[in-house]
Motif scaffolding. Structure first.
Motif, PDB file in Angstrom:
ATOM      1  N   PHE A  39       1.020  -1.290  -0.240  1.00 29.87           N
ATOM      2  CA  PHE A  39      -0.055  -0.111   0.054  1.00 29.87           C
ATOM      3  C   PHE A  39       0.833   1.138  -0.043  1.00 29.87           C
ATOM      4  N   ILE A  40       2.141   1.225   0.767  1.00 25.17           N
ATOM      5  CA  ILE A  40       2.917   2.626   0.696  1.00 25.17           C
ATOM      6  C   ILE A  40       3.465   2.747  -0.554  1.00 25.17           C
ATOM      7  N   THR A  41       3.932   1.568  -0.926  1.00 20.91           N
ATOM      8  CA  THR A  41       4.592   1.428  -2.279  1.00 20.91           C
ATOM      9  C   THR A  41       3.658   2.188  -3.467  1.00 20.91           C
ATOM     10  N   MET A  42       2.264   1.685  -3.407  1.00 19.28           N
ATOM     11  CA  MET A  42       1.310   2.170  -4.258  1.00 19.28           C
ATOM     12  C   MET A  42       0.966   3.741  -4.021  1.00 19.28           C
ATOM     13  N   PHE A  43       1.133   3.953  -2.639  1.00 20.87           N
ATOM     14  CA  PHE A  43       0.916   5.464  -2.392  1.00 20.87           C
ATOM     15  C   PHE A  43       2.161   6.290  -3.019  1.00 20.87           C
ATOM     16  N   LEU A  44       3.193   6.080  -2.749  1.00 20.91           N
ATOM     17  CA  LEU A  44       4.522   6.627  -3.268  1.00 20.91           C
ATOM     18  C   LEU A  44       4.910   6.651  -4.689  1.00 20.91           C
ATOM     19  N   TRP A  45       4.522   5.485  -5.423  1.00 20.30           N
ATOM     20  CA  TRP A  45       5.036   5.147  -6.652  1.00 20.30           C
ATOM     21  C   TRP A  45       4.321   6.215  -7.921  1.00 20.30           C
ATOM     22  N   LYS A  46       5.076   6.687  -8.823  1.00 19.44           N
ATOM     23  CA  LYS A  46       4.371   7.116  -9.734  1.00 19.44           C
ATOM     24  C   LYS A  46       4.368   6.505 -10.896  1.00 19.44           C
ATOM     25  N   PRO A  47       3.557   5.917 -11.480  1.00 20.81           N
ATOM     26  CA  PRO A  47       3.667   4.822 -12.462  1.00 20.81           C
ATOM     27  C   PRO A  47       4.417   5.611 -13.784  1.00 20.81           C
ATOM     28  N   ASN A  48       5.066   4.404 -14.148  1.00 18.27           N
ATOM     29  CA  ASN A  48       5.914   4.924 -15.441  1.00 18.27           C
ATOM     30  C   ASN A  48       5.875   3.520 -16.481  1.00 18.27           C
ATOM     31  N   SER A  49       5.750   3.862 -17.407  1.00 19.54           N
ATOM     32  CA  SER A  49       5.657   2.673 -18.543  1.00 19.54           C
ATOM     33  C   SER A  49       6.918   1.765 -18.764  1.00 19.54           C
ATOM     34  N   SER A  50       8.086   2.195 -18.101  1.00 20.00           N
ATOM     35  CA  SER A  50       9.149   1.315 -18.145  1.00 20.00           C
ATOM     36  C   SER A  50       9.380   0.727 -16.781  1.00 20.00           C
ATOM     37  N   GLN A  51       8.295   0.781 -15.874  1.00 19.41           N
ATOM     38  CA  GLN A  51       8.338   0.212 -14.778  1.00 19.41           C
ATOM     39  C   GLN A  51       7.241  -0.803 -14.366  1.00 19.41           C
ATOM     40  N   MET A  52       6.831  -1.397 -15.256  1.00 16.23           N
ATOM     41  CA  MET A  52       5.524  -2.329 -15.576  1.00 16.23           C
ATOM     42  C   MET A  52       5.734  -3.489 -14.462  1.00 16.23           C
ATOM     43  N   TYR A  53       7.143  -3.891 -14.005  1.00 15.98           N
ATOM     44  CA  TYR A  53       7.244  -4.942 -13.329  1.00 15.98           C
ATOM     45  C   TYR A  53       6.875  -4.683 -11.958  1.00 15.98           C
ATOM     46  N   VAL A  54       6.807  -3.318 -11.472  1.00 19.25           N
ATOM     47  CA  VAL A  54       6.346  -2.760  -9.906  1.00 19.25           C
ATOM     48  C   VAL A  54       5.061  -3.348 -10.140  1.00 19.25           C
ATOM     49  N   LEU A  55       4.413  -3.232 -10.966  1.00 20.17           N
ATOM     50  CA  LEU A  55       2.807  -3.418 -10.851  1.00 20.17           C
ATOM     51  C   LEU A  55       2.427  -5.053 -10.811  1.00 20.17           C
ATOM     52  N   TYR A  56       3.349  -5.714 -11.328  1.00 15.61           N
ATOM     53  CA  TYR A  56       3.125  -7.202 -11.171  1.00 15.61           C
ATOM     54  C   TYR A  56       3.750  -7.686  -9.860  1.00 15.61           C
ATOM     55  N   ILE A  57       4.559  -6.990  -9.386  1.00 11.22           N
ATOM     56  CA  ILE A  57       5.226  -7.409  -7.900  1.00 11.22           C
ATOM     57  C   ILE A  57       4.119  -6.911  -7.001  1.00 11.22           C
ATOM     58  N   LEU A  58       3.452  -5.752  -7.353  1.00 11.94           N
ATOM     59  CA  LEU A  58       2.333  -5.463  -6.299  1.00 11.94           C
ATOM     60  C   LEU A  58       1.279  -6.383  -6.423  1.00 11.94           C
ATOM     61  N   VAL A  59       0.888  -6.741  -7.677  1.00 14.45           N
ATOM     62  CA  VAL A  59      -0.103  -7.790  -7.865  1.00 14.45           C
ATOM     63  C   VAL A  59       0.233  -9.202  -7.125  1.00 14.45           C
ATOM     64  N   SER A  60       1.283  -9.397  -7.230  1.00 15.04           N
ATOM     65  CA  SER A  60       1.666 -10.686  -6.654  1.00 15.04           C
ATOM     66  C   SER A  60       1.804 -10.695  -5.165  1.00 15.04           C
ATOM     67  N   LEU A  61       2.033  -9.573  -4.704  1.00 11.66           N
ATOM     68  CA  LEU A  61       2.029  -9.429  -3.195  1.00 11.66           C
ATOM     69  C   LEU A  61       0.719  -9.648  -2.836  1.00 11.66           C
ATOM     70  N   GLN A  62      -0.154  -8.992  -3.452  1.00 14.63           N
ATOM     71  CA  GLN A  62      -1.690  -8.983  -2.922  1.00 14.63           C
ATOM     72  C   GLN A  62      -2.072 -10.674  -3.399  1.00 14.63           C
ATOM     73  N   GLY A  63      -1.623 -11.125  -4.462  1.00 15.95           N
ATOM     74  CA  GLY A  63      -2.190 -12.593  -4.343  1.00 15.95           C
ATOM     75  C   GLY A  63      -1.586 -13.432  -3.383  1.00 15.95           C
ATOM     76  N   LEU A  64      -0.428 -13.199  -2.680  1.00 15.22           N
ATOM     77  CA  LEU A  64       0.204 -13.841  -1.686  1.00 15.22           C
ATOM     78  C   LEU A  64      -0.552 -13.707  -0.330  1.00 15.22           C
ATOM     79  N   ALA A  65      -1.026 -12.353   0.004  1.00 19.00           N
ATOM     80  CA  ALA A  65      -1.621 -11.926   0.866  1.00 19.00           C
ATOM     81  C   ALA A  65      -3.110 -12.591   0.864  1.00 19.00           C
ATOM     82  N   SER A  66      -3.646 -12.619  -0.298  1.00 14.37           N
ATOM     83  CA  SER A  66      -5.038 -13.393  -0.330  1.00 14.37           C
ATOM     84  C   SER A  66      -4.901 -14.964   0.049  1.00 14.37           C
ATOM     85  N   ALA A  67      -3.962 -15.603  -0.630  1.00 12.83           N
ATOM     86  CA  ALA A  67      -3.570 -16.828  -0.207  1.00 12.83           C
ATOM     87  C   ALA A  67      -3.348 -17.108   1.320  1.00 12.83           C
ATOM     88  N   VAL A  68      -3.075 -16.222   1.969  1.00 15.44           N
ATOM     89  CA  VAL A  68      -2.815 -16.508   3.413  1.00 15.44           C
ATOM     90  C   VAL A  68      -3.974 -15.931   4.244  1.00 15.44           C
TER      91      VAL A  68
END
Length: 158
Positions: A39-68
Motif C-alpha cells: 500500500f505504501i509503495t502504491m501510495f508513493l509510486w508514480k507509474p511509468n511505462s518502463s516500470q511495469m514490473y512494479v505493477l506485477y510485483i504489487l499484484v503478486s504481493l496481493q495474491g500472496l496476501a490473499s493466499a494467507v
C-alpha cells in the motif's frame, strides 16, 4: 488478474503446508507487513511505462496476501463459532461482500490516493480487531486450563 490468481494458487499450496508449523498470529503479521509495504509503495509510486514490473510485483504481493488471509480467516471464524460452523462461514461471506459493496459504492467518487489511505486504515482496524480476538481466545483457554487444574487438584485431595 491472471498474475494475482496464479500467485494466489501457488502460495495457497505453500501456505497450507507452512500453516502446520506456524501459528496464525505470525502469518497474520507477516502478511499484514507485506500489505502495508504494497500500500505504501502504491501510495508513493508514480507509474511509468518502463516500470511495469512494479505493477506485477504489487499484484503478486496481493495474491500472496490473499493466499494467507483466506484460510487463516476461515480458521479464525471456525474457532470463534465452534458450535455454529454454518453461521461462521455465512458471517465470513457477509463481511467480505459488505466490504466489497462499500468500496464499490465510494470507489468512483474518490481519488486513488484516498482509496489507498482508506485501505491502510481498514487493514489497521482489522489487525487491531484480530489481536483483540486472539487475546480474548488466549485468556479463555488459560481460564479453562486453570479450571481444569483446580478440578483435578480437588479430586486428588478427596
Amino acid at each position: 488478474m491472471i498474475a494475482f490468481g496464479i500467485t494466489a494458487c501457488i502460495f495457497s499450496i505453500i501456505v497450507g503446508y507452512m500453516a502446520k508449523f506456524q501459528c496464525r498470529s505470525i502469518l497474520f503479521l507477516i502478511v499484514s507487513f507485506m500489505c502495508y509495504a504494497s500500500f505504501i509503495t502504491m501510495f508513493l509510486w508514480k507509474p511509468n511505462s518502463s516500470q511495469m514490473y512494479v505493477l506485477y510485483i504489487l499484484v503478486s504481493l496481493q495474491g500472496l496476501a490473499s493466499a494467507v488471509w483466506n484460510p487463516v480467516e476461515s480458521a479464525l471464524y471456525e474457532s470463534v463459532f465452534s458450535k455454529e460452523k454454518e453461521a461462521a462461514y455465512s458471517c465470513i461471506w457477509l463481511a467480505q461482500n459488505t466490504g466489497y459493496l462499500v468500496v464499490y459504492l465510494y470507489a468512483s467518487s474518490i481519488r486513488v490516493r484516498t482509496s489507498i489511505i482508506l485501505q491502510i486504515v481498514y487493514l489497521t482496524i482489522a489487525l487491531i480487531g484480530y489481536f483483540i480476538l486472539e487475546l480474548h481466545q488466549y485468556l479463555n483457554r488459560r481460564k479453562q486450563q486453570m479450571i481444569t487444574l483446580t478440578k483435578a487438584a480437588d479430586t486428588e485431595s478427596d
